[in-house]
Write a protein that holds these residues in place. Sequence first.
Motif, mmCIF file in Angstrom:
data_model
loop_
_atom_site.group_PDB
_atom_site.id
_atom_site.type_symbol
_atom_site.label_atom_id
_atom_site.label_comp_id
_atom_site.label_asym_id
_atom_site.label_seq_id
_atom_site.Cartn_x
_atom_site.Cartn_y
_atom_site.Cartn_z
ATOM 1 N N PHE A 55 46.207 37.823 49.124
ATOM 2 C CA PHE A 55 45.610 36.674 48.457
ATOM 3 C C PHE A 55 44.653 35.850 49.310
ATOM 4 O O PHE A 55 43.954 34.994 48.779
ATOM 5 N N ASN A 56 44.591 36.080 50.607
ATOM 6 C CA ASN A 56 43.781 35.214 51.461
ATOM 7 C C ASN A 56 42.638 35.896 52.191
ATOM 8 O O ASN A 56 41.934 35.245 52.955
ATOM 9 N N MET A 57 42.462 37.173 51.992
ATOM 10 C CA MET A 57 41.380 37.854 52.683
ATOM 11 C C MET A 57 40.061 37.593 51.945
ATOM 12 O O MET A 57 40.055 37.474 50.719
ATOM 13 N N PRO A 58 38.968 37.531 52.678
ATOM 14 C CA PRO A 58 37.683 37.248 52.026
ATOM 15 C C PRO A 58 37.354 38.215 50.893
ATOM 16 O O PRO A 58 36.791 37.818 49.888
ATOM 17 N N GLY A 62 38.402 35.274 44.542
ATOM 18 C CA GLY A 62 37.865 35.335 43.190
ATOM 19 C C GLY A 62 38.561 36.358 42.307
ATOM 20 O O GLY A 62 38.132 36.612 41.191
ATOM 21 N N ARG A 63 39.633 36.951 42.802
ATOM 22 C CA ARG A 63 40.350 37.974 42.040
ATOM 23 C C ARG A 63 41.814 37.588 41.833
ATOM 24 O O ARG A 63 42.637 38.437 41.549
ATOM 25 N N ARG A 64 42.140 36.333 41.985
ATOM 26 C CA ARG A 64 43.550 35.917 42.011
ATOM 27 C C ARG A 64 44.334 36.383 40.788
ATOM 28 O O ARG A 64 45.412 36.964 40.926
ATOM 29 N N GLU A 65 43.829 36.122 39.594
ATOM 30 C CA GLU A 65 44.570 36.491 38.389
ATOM 31 C C GLU A 65 44.766 38.004 38.317
ATOM 32 O O GLU A 65 45.872 38.487 38.049
ATOM 33 N N LEU A 67 44.711 40.046 40.824
ATOM 34 C CA LEU A 67 45.604 40.426 41.913
ATOM 35 C C LEU A 67 47.059 40.141 41.582
ATOM 36 O O LEU A 67 47.944 40.927 41.918
ATOM 37 N N GLU A 68 47.314 39.012 40.955
ATOM 38 C CA GLU A 68 48.693 38.694 40.573
ATOM 39 C C GLU A 68 49.252 39.777 39.656
ATOM 40 O O GLU A 68 50.398 40.208 39.821
ATOM 41 N N ASP A 69 48.435 40.238 38.704
ATOM 42 C CA ASP A 69 48.860 41.323 37.824
ATOM 43 C C ASP A 69 49.061 42.612 38.612
ATOM 44 O O ASP A 69 50.025 43.345 38.377
ATOM 45 N N ALA A 70 48.154 42.890 39.545
ATOM 46 C CA ALA A 70 48.256 44.102 40.367
ATOM 47 C C ALA A 70 49.517 44.074 41.223
ATOM 48 O O ALA A 70 50.212 45.084 41.359
ATOM 49 N N VAL A 71 49.830 42.921 41.793
ATOM 50 C CA VAL A 71 51.022 42.790 42.634
ATOM 51 C C VAL A 71 52.283 43.011 41.796
ATOM 52 O O VAL A 71 53.195 43.739 42.207
ATOM 53 N N LYS A 72 52.333 42.405 40.614
ATOM 54 C CA LYS A 72 53.505 42.587 39.746
ATOM 55 C C LYS A 72 53.678 44.067 39.391
ATOM 56 O O LYS A 72 54.793 44.599 39.439
ATOM 57 N N GLY A 73 52.581 44.711 39.028
ATOM 58 C CA GLY A 73 52.643 46.129 38.663
ATOM 59 C C GLY A 73 53.039 47.003 39.840
ATOM 60 O O GLY A 73 53.881 47.898 39.714
#
Length: 159
Positions: A55-58, A62-65, A67-73
Amino acid sequence: MTKWQSLAEDLGEDDALVDLTDDQVEAMVDVLALIIHADETVAPIEVAGFNHLVFNMPWTKGRRERLEDAVKGAASRAREAGADEEARQEIAHAASPRLGGAPVRERVFRMAATLAGVDLEVNAAEVRALSWLAEALEIDADSARSIVERAEGGETRRE
């Protein structure tokens, strides 16, 4: 500075990772989730390291939402695979071509090796996972061994 912070700094400015596509980032998340679930226990420090990178790399800004879905999956797939090493390997083999070229695959393996050692121990399950992960990502054995040795923060149990 910890090895994790040093790696995050290096990778944050790495030209090979600057223009990652959403699919590449999602494949990276799949690989990292496999490593933090390799021993079927997830230490809080592993979660913190994972979240810092994802979540903190450059190149993830701009991909947080998404990424959150990707992490859950990814976490769900890694948990569902459980101790089934073949199922875990299938996930890694599916992620490999999505990552793209050798430079990206090598950086992702480096992240995975560092994440495995973030709790100051690379246990036997993590060593096995890194071994088949290197194969799936087409990292030659000598390079993989060198990356793991550099990433280790403490003991490595190879039982």
